[in-house]
Write a protein that holds these residues in place. Structure first.
Motif, PDB file in Angstrom:
ATOM      1  N   UNK A 145      53.578  69.741 137.344  1.00  0.00           N
ATOM      2  CA  UNK A 145      52.818  70.633 136.478  1.00  0.00           C
ATOM      3  C   UNK A 145      52.885  72.067 136.981  1.00  0.00           C
ATOM      4  N   UNK A 146      52.998  72.995 136.049  1.00  0.00           N
ATOM      5  CA  UNK A 146      53.006  74.406 136.433  1.00  0.00           C
ATOM      6  C   UNK A 146      51.624  74.809 136.898  1.00  0.00           C
ATOM      7  N   UNK A 147      51.585  75.632 137.942  1.00  0.00           N
ATOM      8  CA  UNK A 147      50.309  76.222 138.359  1.00  0.00           C
ATOM      9  C   UNK A 147      50.204  77.606 137.733  1.00  0.00           C
ATOM     10  N   UNK A 148      48.969  78.062 137.589  1.00  0.00           N
ATOM     11  CA  UNK A 148      48.736  79.389 137.016  1.00  0.00           C
ATOM     12  C   UNK A 148      48.218  80.331 138.093  1.00  0.00           C
ATOM     13  N   UNK A 149      48.913  81.449 138.249  1.00  0.00           N
ATOM     14  CA  UNK A 149      48.547  82.451 139.252  1.00  0.00           C
ATOM     15  C   UNK A 149      48.218  83.768 138.559  1.00  0.00           C
ATOM     16  N   UNK A 150      47.239  84.461 139.118  1.00  0.00           N
ATOM     17  CA  UNK A 150      46.977  85.842 138.705  1.00  0.00           C
ATOM     18  C   UNK A 150      47.291  86.715 139.905  1.00  0.00           C
ATOM     19  N   UNK A 151      48.110  87.728 139.705  1.00  0.00           N
ATOM     20  CA  UNK A 151      48.435  88.651 140.793  1.00  0.00           C
ATOM     21  C   UNK A 151      47.890  90.022 140.419  1.00  0.00           C
ATOM     22  N   UNK A 209      47.595  93.844 141.252  1.00  0.00           N
ATOM     23  CA  UNK A 209      48.332  94.874 141.995  1.00  0.00           C
ATOM     24  C   UNK A 209      49.815  94.574 141.934  1.00  0.00           C
ATOM     25  N   UNK A 210      50.558  95.373 141.167  1.00  0.00           N
ATOM     26  CA  UNK A 210      51.980  95.102 140.969  1.00  0.00           C
ATOM     27  C   UNK A 210      52.869  96.125 141.667  1.00  0.00           C
ATOM     28  N   UNK A 211      52.445  96.535 142.870  1.00  0.00           N
ATOM     29  CA  UNK A 211      53.298  97.362 143.721  1.00  0.00           C
ATOM     30  C   UNK A 211      54.416  96.501 144.277  1.00  0.00           C
ATOM     31  N   UNK A 212      55.057  96.971 145.357  1.00  0.00           N
ATOM     32  CA  UNK A 212      56.200  96.219 145.908  1.00  0.00           C
ATOM     33  C   UNK A 212      55.820  94.795 146.312  1.00  0.00           C
ATOM     34  N   UNK A 213      54.695  94.661 147.019  1.00  0.00           N
ATOM     35  CA  UNK A 213      54.268  93.354 147.518  1.00  0.00           C
ATOM     36  C   UNK A 213      53.883  92.432 146.361  1.00  0.00           C
ATOM     37  N   UNK A 214      53.038  92.932 145.454  1.00  0.00           N
ATOM     38  CA  UNK A 214      52.586  92.126 144.319  1.00  0.00           C
ATOM     39  C   UNK A 214      53.729  91.733 143.396  1.00  0.00           C
ATOM     40  N   UNK A 215      54.642  92.686 143.150  1.00  0.00           N
ATOM     41  CA  UNK A 215      55.790  92.410 142.277  1.00  0.00           C
ATOM     42  C   UNK A 215      56.687  91.338 142.890  1.00  0.00           C
ATOM     43  N   UNK A 216      56.897  91.437 144.198  1.00  0.00           N
ATOM     44  CA  UNK A 216      57.752  90.479 144.905  1.00  0.00           C
ATOM     45  C   UNK A 216      57.165  89.066 144.839  1.00  0.00           C
ATOM     46  N   UNK A 217      55.860  88.947 145.111  1.00  0.00           N
ATOM     47  CA  UNK A 217      55.194  87.636 145.049  1.00  0.00           C
ATOM     48  C   UNK A 217      55.249  87.086 143.623  1.00  0.00           C
ATOM     49  N   UNK A 218      54.941  87.941 142.645  1.00  0.00           N
ATOM     50  CA  UNK A 218      54.909  87.517 141.241  1.00  0.00           C
ATOM     51  C   UNK A 218      56.243  86.942 140.796  1.00  0.00           C
ATOM     52  N   UNK A 219      57.321  87.679 141.101  1.00  0.00           N
ATOM     53  CA  UNK A 219      58.645  87.242 140.666  1.00  0.00           C
ATOM     54  C   UNK A 219      59.043  85.923 141.324  1.00  0.00           C
ATOM     55  N   UNK A 220      58.700  85.792 142.615  1.00  0.00           N
ATOM     56  CA  UNK A 220      59.040  84.553 143.335  1.00  0.00           C
ATOM     57  C   UNK A 220      58.264  83.367 142.768  1.00  0.00           C
ATOM     58  N   UNK A 221      56.986  83.575 142.432  1.00  0.00           N
ATOM     59  CA  UNK A 221      56.174  82.492 141.845  1.00  0.00           C
ATOM     60  C   UNK A 221      56.759  82.042 140.509  1.00  0.00           C
ATOM     61  N   UNK A 222      57.231  83.000 139.712  1.00  0.00           N
ATOM     62  CA  UNK A 222      57.866  82.656 138.427  1.00  0.00           C
ATOM     63  C   UNK A 222      59.151  81.870 138.683  1.00  0.00           C
ATOM     64  N   UNK A 223      59.959  82.338 139.661  1.00  0.00           N
ATOM     65  CA  UNK A 223      61.197  81.641 140.020  1.00  0.00           C
ATOM     66  C   UNK A 223      60.935  80.192 140.408  1.00  0.00           C
ATOM     67  N   UNK A 224      59.781  79.970 141.039  1.00  0.00           N
ATOM     68  CA  UNK A 224      59.415  78.616 141.488  1.00  0.00           C
ATOM     69  C   UNK A 224      58.801  77.778 140.373  1.00  0.00           C
ATOM     70  N   UNK A 225      58.820  78.329 139.157  1.00  0.00           N
ATOM     71  CA  UNK A 225      58.401  77.545 137.994  1.00  0.00           C
ATOM     72  C   UNK A 225      56.933  77.642 137.616  1.00  0.00           C
ATOM     73  N   UNK A 226      56.251  78.669 138.098  1.00  0.00           N
ATOM     74  CA  UNK A 226      54.825  78.815 137.795  1.00  0.00           C
ATOM     75  C   UNK A 226      54.587  79.874 136.716  1.00  0.00           C
TER      76      UNK A 226
END
Length: 219
Positions: A1-7, A9-26
């Motif tokens: 099942x996909x998990x739902x994340x809220x990130x 702050x979309x600076x470098x750190x937030x953007x990097x985490x967000x994109x990786x979470x999407x890549x991992x299927x969330x």
């Protein structure tokens, strides 16, 4: 099942985490006050919104309490970071993770009940320092105050030895939890599994145990 994340702050750190979470299927909701930052990430994430994450009513309207995890990745505004974390905890978000800019910031986040505090610059500095002084150390992740996971490259001198012969648990107190070979990864290797040159051993233990194992076995 996909998990739902809220990130938040979309600076470098937030953007990097967000994109990786999407890549991992969330599924990821990106939140930032900066319209430009939100626009940049709109095609990368499941949803994006321009919003002030320190405003309880705004987060309520976004259904934030239904998310599995919220990450506070606010750049350099410590006050906003702390306020956002307080609001998230008050609203009952299951898990709140926050980026700390300093030890003091981290202590405050701990006090307000943040589930995990991340120190990206400090942690990266520690990992780089360990890699510089230990050529066989490929990666180093502190998983708690006491325990570390390390990736160690297998040198020629121990090529062909089994886990039983190396016996890291009895001799040093640490454990080999995986061996990454060219043919694939062996998870939870048995006593009869053998290491070959250029295999990568993934080891868990205290810093002292891993250091002793590395000095005496890896060399």
């Amino acid at each position: 099942m996909k998990s739902q994340y809220a990130v938040i702050g979309l600076g470098r750190f937030g953007a990097s985490i967000s994109k990786e979470l999407v890549q991992l299927g969330n599924e990821v909701l990106g939140i930032d006050k900066d319209e430009e930052a939100v626009d940049e990430m709109s095609s990368e994430l499941t949803h994006t919104v321009v919003a002030d994450a320190t405003d309880e009513d705004v987060l309520k309207s976004l259904g934030i309490r239904n998310f599995d995890c919220a990450v506070v990745a606010i750049g350099d505004d410590i006050q906003s970071s702390i306020l956002a974390a307080i609001v998230l905890k008050d609203l009952g978000v299951k898990k709140v993770v926050a980026k700390a800019l300093s030890e003091l910031h981290g202590k405050v986040l701990d006090k307000i009940g943040v589930d995990r505090v991340i120190y990206p610059e400090r942690d990266m500095g520690i990992r780089v320092a360990h890699q510089l002084v230990s050529p066989n150390l490929l990666d180093y992740i502190e998983i708690s105050k006491d325990y570390t996971i390390a990736e160690l490259s297998v040198p020629k001198r121990i090529c062909g030895l089994s886990i039983r012969e190396l016996d890291p648990r009895a001799k040093y107190g640490c454990s080999v939890v995986a061996i990454n070979k060219k043919t694939g990864v062996i998870i939870a290797p048995t006593a009869t599994d053998v290491v070959n040159e250029k295999d990568i051993m993934v080891i868990i233990g205290t810093n002292d145990q891993i250091e002793e194992f590395e000095n005496e076995v890896i060399g």
